[in-house]
Design a protein around this motif. Structure first.
Motif: not given
Length: 290
Positions: A2, A4, A32, A90, A94
């Motif tokens: 993942k 970000c 993201t 945010q 995440l």
């Protein structure tokens, strides 16, 4: 993994942000983007759908400029701080494995998230930031001591960073970061030069008889816009002159549009959204002035 991407200023439509995100997505990572603006052109949106997650944060108000004054500077600083708080919230939710940061303030947010979440942070160093900060001081006051102090601060932050991306070796040498580094040059691939003589008859016909002033790249308030508008003003007596902005325009406060309207230049401006590099060559072939 993942990933970000933290942006305190850069919108999703910024070409560099899109390239970073799509490259990571193409290699199998879950990406993201946290950004002040998630609005992209319809073509790009269709391309991104299902591949990337876009999360919008507040757009920072104001810009750091030497002539703005203390009050405007403090308001801009407060606005950037509020955006950083949103990025942190945010980013915390995440729980990404890696935080990729594109500005100094988002980098500091990424370092904080790394420490608290025990994750990794990468800083994509677009510019030589000490020079921008020094430019805010009147008459270059304390420029050399401040530059030295900033570089030492960045070096300390680099020890808490898992990697830094530079666009050239010169910039990497200036910063003297103490973390793993990589050079990724921000330039057009030579393969696009193969079609340097590629022409588009329909495009040539549409601009036939006109004087084309071509600006290649996103137009925004800090990217030489004042000079471009002044150039258009000086050339206002040239018959059939058109200024083509190839790459879109970022003007959330309509500052550029108001300046153009005040000088009665709106009708001489044509905005074309981002196009493939091959298409850029075709526009270059019909331009008279670059």
């Amino acid at each position: 993994m993942k990933v970000c991407i933290l942006n305190s200023v850069h919108p999703v439509s910024d070409t560099r942000v899109l390239k970073i995100a799509t490259t990571l997505s193409d290699t199998g990572h879950q990406v993201t983007i946290l950004s002040p603006s998630v609005q992209v052109s319809s073509t790009n949106l269709q391309e991104l759908e299902g591949r990337l997650k876009l999360v919008e944060v507040e757009r920072p108000k104001g810009q750091f400029r030497p002539s703005s004054g203390l009050v405007a500077f403090l308001k801009t600083l407060l606005s950037r701080l509020m955006v950083s708080i949103q990025l942190f919230r945010q980013g915390w939710q995440l729980k990404a494995d890696v935080y990729h940061c594109n500005e100094v303030d988002s980098w500091l947010v990424g370092i904080l998230l790394k420490i608290l979440l025990r994750k990794r942070v990468v800083f994509d160093v677009h510019e030589y930031y000490p020079s921008h900060i020094i430019a805010l001081l009147p008459g270059g006051l304390l420029s050399h001591p401040l530059e030295s102090l900033l570089l030492k601060f960045f070096a300390i932050c680099s020890r808490l960073t898992d990697g830094a991306v530079f666009t050239n070796q010169t910039r990497a040498d200036l910063y003297k970061f103490q973390c793993p580094q990589i050079i990724v040059r921000h330039c057009v691939s030579l393969k696009h030069a193969d079609g340097i003589n590629q022409r588009d008859l329909a495009l040539e016909t549409s601009y036939k008889g006109r004087v084309v002033l071509l600006h290649v790249g996103l137009l925004r308030d800090t990217y030489g816009t004042e000079q471009l508008i002044e150039t258009m003003r000086l050339l206002c007596d040239v018959p059939n002159l058109v200024c083509v902005i190839l790459g879109g325009i970022y003007d959330p406060c309509n500052t550029i549009q108001r300046k153009l309207a005040d000088l009665d230049l709106n009708e001489r401006l044509e905005i074309v959204e981002q196009v493939p590099f091959e298409r850029v060559v075709q526009y270059l072939n019909v331009a008279d002035i670059g």
